[in-house]
Design an enzyme around this catalytic site. Structure first.
Site, PDB file in Angstrom:
ATOM      1  N   CYS A  27       0.837  -1.210   0.000  1.00 18.18           N
ATOM      2  CA  CYS A  27       0.000   0.000   0.000  1.00 18.18           C
ATOM      3  C   CYS A  27       0.868   1.255   0.000  1.00 18.18           C
ATOM      4  O   CYS A  27       1.663   1.459   0.921  1.00 18.18           O
ATOM      5  CB  CYS A  27      -0.913  -0.011   1.223  1.00 18.18           C
ATOM      6  SG  CYS A  27      -1.846   1.522   1.438  1.00 18.18           S
ATOM      7  N   LYS A  54     -10.063  -8.786   6.303  1.00 19.86           N
ATOM      8  CA  LYS A  54      -9.504  -7.971   7.378  1.00 19.86           C
ATOM      9  C   LYS A  54      -9.712  -8.605   8.751  1.00 19.86           C
ATOM     10  O   LYS A  54     -10.806  -9.106   9.053  1.00 19.86           O
ATOM     11  CB  LYS A  54     -10.149  -6.583   7.358  1.00 19.86           C
ATOM     12  CG  LYS A  54      -9.908  -5.825   6.051  1.00 19.86           C
ATOM     13  CD  LYS A  54     -10.687  -4.525   5.999  1.00 19.86           C
ATOM     14  CE  LYS A  54     -10.485  -3.826   4.657  1.00 19.86           C
ATOM     15  NZ  LYS A  54     -11.266  -2.582   4.544  1.00 19.86           N
ATOM     16  N   SER A  81      -2.731   8.483   6.423  1.00 16.48           N
ATOM     17  CA  SER A  81      -1.290   8.750   6.367  1.00 16.48           C
ATOM     18  C   SER A  81      -0.949  10.221   6.578  1.00 16.48           C
ATOM     19  O   SER A  81       0.032  10.540   7.258  1.00 16.48           O
ATOM     20  CB  SER A  81      -0.718   8.270   5.028  1.00 16.48           C
ATOM     21  OG  SER A  81      -1.282   8.963   3.934  1.00 16.48           O
TER      22      SER A  81
END
Length: 254
Positions: A27, A54, A81
């Site tokens: 990612c 997940k 992020s």
């Protein structure tokens, strides 16, 4: 540190008091936070998760089940992020990664914002090639041209200056993946040195930034994972130790 991506039914590893980042190895957004942790010289743990299956506990740290998520205290986390990286830079100010001048910080954010269309074009080319339009290729190259122009205007080795900073570490994960597109038959997305001389010099310099070298993957590796994901069966655990530059967390200097 295990490279295995934990999935539904797997137990949450025990917390040992370090910062802990929940990520997916391929990612680009998670990589942004890994690079900042590396650049700051912080001690941290990485927990990789399978985003198709997940683990149930991931939602305790990231309500939408997205990565990255940063566990800064046991059971307490922030996600996204950009939010994580600004937090880290302000919480641990010994080695600032953002510009000190407010105007330059704003300009750096605009670089990232203006680069978003190139990122979007990359996702279409890599994972939805049948939807690829000439406008995607145009937006991709506009993004590259914009970066090259900024490097020319700033006249520095990195966008941040003589050393890589927040803006460089935010842009880099996508440039790293852009290099895989020609290997997947997308020649129109090649970063031609004759056209992008300054940008290709910058890319080579970024490859040698210590924070990047600790985590980077070769274009061939990105291409292999991308092709598996595009086929609907992402091979999250494809890496072996020889395929990774280095994944050990760096210790914070006393």
């Amino acid at each position: 540190m295990s490279e295995k991506h934990l999935k539904a039914g797997d137990a949450l590893p025990s917390f040992n008091g370090k910062l802990r980042l929940f990520a997916m190895r391929f990612c680009p957004y998670a990589e942004r936070s890994v690079l900042v942790l590396n650049a700051k010289g912080l001690e941290y743990d990485l927990v990789f998760v399978n985003l198709d299956h997940k683990p149930e506990w991931l939602f305790n740290f990231s309500p939408k089940g997205t990565v990255p998520a940063l566990e800064y205290e046991q059971g307490k986390a922030i996600f996204d992020s950009n939010i994580i990286n600004v937090y880290l830079d302000e919480k641990y100010p010994d080695k600032p990664l953002q510009a000190s001048d407010p105007l330059r910080r704003a300009q750096d954010k605009l670089i990232v914002e203006n680069f978003a269309a190139a990122q979007s074009a990359y996702y279409t080319a890599a994972f939805n090639a049948q939807a690829l339009q000439p406008s995607h290729i145009e937006n991709y190259h506009k993004g590259l041209e914009g970066l090259q122009k900024e490097l020319e205007v700033r006249g520095t080795k990195f966008l941040h200056g003589d050393e890589a900073g927040w803006v460089d570490l935010t842009i880099w994960p996508f440039l790293e993946r852009f290099l895989a597109l020609p290997l997947m038959g997308k020649a129109e997305f090649a970063i031609d040195q004759s056209k992008y001389a300054l940008l290709t010099t910058y890319i080579e310099a970024m490859k040698n930034v210590p924070a990047v070298k600790l985590y980077c993957l070769a274009p061939e590796t990105h291409a292999k994972f991308t092709e598996s994901r595009a086929k609907g069966d992402p091979d999250y655990n494809m890496l072996d130790t020889s395929a990774v530059c280095c994944m050990r967390p760096r210790k914070k200097k006393e």
